[in-house]
Design an enzyme around this catalytic site. Structure first.
Site, short mmCIF file in Angstrom:
data_model
loop_
_atom_site.label_atom_id
_atom_site.label_comp_id
_atom_site.label_asym_id
_atom_site.label_seq_id
_atom_site.Cartn_x
_atom_site.Cartn_y
_atom_site.Cartn_z
N ASP A 79 -15.80 -20.13 -22.50
CA ASP A 79 -15.94 -20.15 -21.04
C ASP A 79 -16.20 -18.71 -20.57
O ASP A 79 -16.80 -17.90 -21.31
CB ASP A 79 -14.68 -20.79 -20.40
CG ASP A 79 -14.99 -21.43 -19.05
OD1 ASP A 79 -15.02 -20.68 -18.04
OD2 ASP A 79 -15.22 -22.65 -18.99
N LYS A 156 -22.45 -24.45 -20.14
CA LYS A 156 -21.81 -24.75 -18.86
C LYS A 156 -22.33 -23.73 -17.87
O LYS A 156 -22.11 -22.52 -18.06
CB LYS A 156 -20.28 -24.64 -19.01
CG LYS A 156 -19.50 -24.67 -17.68
CD LYS A 156 -18.00 -24.65 -17.94
CE LYS A 156 -17.17 -24.45 -16.69
NZ LYS A 156 -15.71 -24.43 -16.98
N ASP A 158 -22.02 -22.33 -14.33
CA ASP A 158 -21.15 -22.28 -13.15
C ASP A 158 -21.96 -21.86 -11.93
O ASP A 158 -23.15 -21.52 -12.04
CB ASP A 158 -20.00 -21.30 -13.44
CG ASP A 158 -18.71 -21.76 -12.80
OD1 ASP A 158 -18.76 -22.54 -11.84
OD2 ASP A 158 -17.63 -21.32 -13.27
N SER A 190 -22.14 -27.17 -12.87
CA SER A 190 -21.03 -27.14 -11.92
C SER A 190 -21.51 -27.35 -10.48
O SER A 190 -20.72 -27.27 -9.54
CB SER A 190 -20.28 -25.80 -12.03
OG SER A 190 -19.77 -25.66 -13.32
N ASP A 219 -10.99 -26.96 -9.86
CA ASP A 219 -10.52 -26.63 -11.21
C ASP A 219 -9.16 -27.26 -11.49
O ASP A 219 -8.26 -27.23 -10.65
CB ASP A 219 -10.32 -25.11 -11.33
CG ASP A 219 -11.62 -24.36 -11.35
OD1 ASP A 219 -12.69 -24.99 -11.20
OD2 ASP A 219 -11.57 -23.13 -11.53
C1 GLA Z 1 -14.75 -21.54 -12.20
C2 GLA Z 1 -14.87 -22.82 -13.02
C3 GLA Z 1 -13.81 -22.84 -14.11
C4 GLA Z 1 -13.97 -21.63 -15.00
C5 GLA Z 1 -13.90 -20.35 -14.16
C6 GLA Z 1 -14.24 -19.12 -14.97
O1 GLA Z 1 -13.57 -21.49 -11.46
O2 GLA Z 1 -14.76 -23.95 -12.20
O3 GLA Z 1 -13.92 -24.02 -14.87
O4 GLA Z 1 -15.18 -21.70 -15.68
O5 GLA Z 1 -14.81 -20.41 -13.06
O6 GLA Z 1 -14.19 -17.94 -14.23
#
Ligand code: GLA
Length: 431
Positions: A79, A156, A158, A190, A219
């Site tokens: 992540d 992923k 974001d 996302s 989250d």
């Molecule tokens: C966002 C995403 C989380 C994670 C954080 C990382 O809040 O929704 O799932 O990836 O960023 O900083």
């Protein structure tokens, strides 16, 4: 002839916007760093738990040695906070040199050598949510190419430090860029989480064409309250969300937090059952090096995983909210099987809930065999009209897997079509 040619060109142009990777026909399963390990980059103070290649290699090892991989948990996903604070001289993303001294290519090679897949994280904007370099519109193709070159299997993407306009352009453009790499890279968007998760802002038919999965909502945190707020939001908006899910494209209520600090054993069972009935991706976010036996058993329940991975890929729904604070969720499965989750939101004591399948949307006059997913107990010969009682612990679940063994209803065309005799035994998932 000219017309045919231009229709063909148009069709091609449309197709290249769509995600053509054929991946994730069932919800993806694996491990994702964020909920448990966050942006811990202090490898001096906390070398065991900081975001580093060592952490991902150790989790990959655990996935193999502790039976996770064989059950389908194959993604090892990085992540946020893996990058260096700046791109290199060529404008390319680079991993933090101290925490990932071997580089992402080497990590991907290692993960692949174990028969696993590697996922990575980026952000469509100026910065990631934790302040690392983002992917701006003009960097989309370059970053997709970099990830492909490294041998990454999932992205992923974001949406921090971005705008609605930016995202509307960028998310579909990344689909195109990933396709253009020629590497099969699953794509987690996302986007809807930044649009409030609902129409008219979120166009779910577009999403199903361009992303393999998407985060819709907030989250997850390490708490029961967080689970409840996610379940409530998903249930409240199920008329919108449920039809969007299917093979290759999934709603993502976020990671499993089982094995961490915030859930009791009952609550852990509830998260697993509810995520399964929602056809959710199963991304563990816990320390696999020290997970307890009981958490491991919940996460490795074979019948549970079979239900989650049902090939029809129909997301379940909450079908009842009783005054007694019992809720019932139902997921249809292949071969006329189904899963029921009886969920207690009570906070007092185990509750005896009496109902019948006829009261739970089962309309055919049928005899079922039922398997309790956690206890393994079998109930044979349950008729649609029979009353039964389940005992549900506070903040816990009883989960059933049901399949028809005998059809009593002559007008049930499915069975007339499939079977010569209405009494033929039928066991879609022999265990
Ligand atoms: C966002 C995403 C989380 C994670 C954080 C990382 O809040 O929704 O799932 O990836 O960023 O900083």
């Amino acid at each position: 002839m000219k017309l045919v040619a231009s229709v063909f060109v148009l069709a091609l142009a449309f197709l290249s916007q769509a995600l053509e990777n054929g991946l994730m026909r069932t919800p993806p399963m694996g491990w994702l760093a964020w909920e448990r390990f966050r942006c811990n980059i202090d490898c001096k103070k906390d070398p065991q738990n900081c975001i580093s290649e060592k952490l991902f290699m150790e989790m990959a090892n655990c996935l193999v040695t502790d039976g996770w991989k064989d059950l389908g948990y194959v993604y090892v996903n990085i992540d946020d906070c893996w990058m260096a604070k700046e791109r290199d001289a060529r404008g390319q993303l680079v991993p933090d040199p101290e925490r990932f001294p071997s580089g992402i290519r080497a990590l991907a090679d290692y993960v692949h050598s174990l028969g696993l897949k590697l996922g990575i994280y980026g952000d469509l904007g100026t910065h990631t949510c934790s302040g690392y370099p983002g992917t701006t519109l003009d960097q989309i193709e370059q970053d997709a190419f970099t990830f492909a070159e490294w041998g990454v299997d999932m992205l992923k993407l974001d949406g921090c430090y971005s705008s609605a306009e930016y995202q509307a352009q960028g998310y579909p453009r990344m689909t195109k860029a990933l396709n253009a790499t020629g590497r099969q890279i699953a794509y987690s968007c996302s986007w809807p989480a930044y649009q409030g998760g609902l129409p008219p802002q979120v166009n779910y038919s577009l999403l199903t064409n361009i992303c393999n999965l998407w985060r819709n909502y907030d989250d997850i945190q390490d708490s029961w309250d967080s689970i409840l707020s996610i379940v409530d939001w998903f249930s409240k908006h199920q008329d919108v969300l449920q039809p969007a899910a299917g093979p290759g494209h999934w709603n993502d209520p976020d990671m499993l937090i089982i094995g961490n600090f915030g859930l009791s054993e009952e609550q852990s069972r509830s998260q697993m059952a509810l995520w399964t009935v929602l056809a959710a991706p199963l991304f563990l976010s816990t320390d696999l090096r020290s997970i307890s036996q009981s958490s491991q058993e919940i996460l490795q329940n074979k019948l549970m995983i079979k239900i989650n991975q049902d090939p029809l890929g129909i997301q379940g729904r909450r079908i009842l909210q009783e005054k007694s604070h019992i809720e019932v969720f139902l997921r249809p499965l292949s071969h006329s099987a189904s899963a029921l989750v009886f969920f207690s939101r009570r906070t007092d004591m185990p509750y005896c809930y009496t109902t019948s399948l006829a009261q739970l949307n089962y309309t055919h006059n049928t005899i079922y065999e039922v398997q309790d997913v956690y206890s393994g107990d079998i109930i044979s010969g349950l008729k649609t009209a029979d009353n039964f009682t389940v005992v549900i612990n506070p903040s816990g679940v009883v989960m059933w897997y049901l399949y028809p063994t005998m059809y009593l209803d002559r007008s049930f065309s499915f069975i007339n079509h499939l079977y010569k005799s209405e009494t033929k035994k039928f066991h879609p998932f022999p265990l």
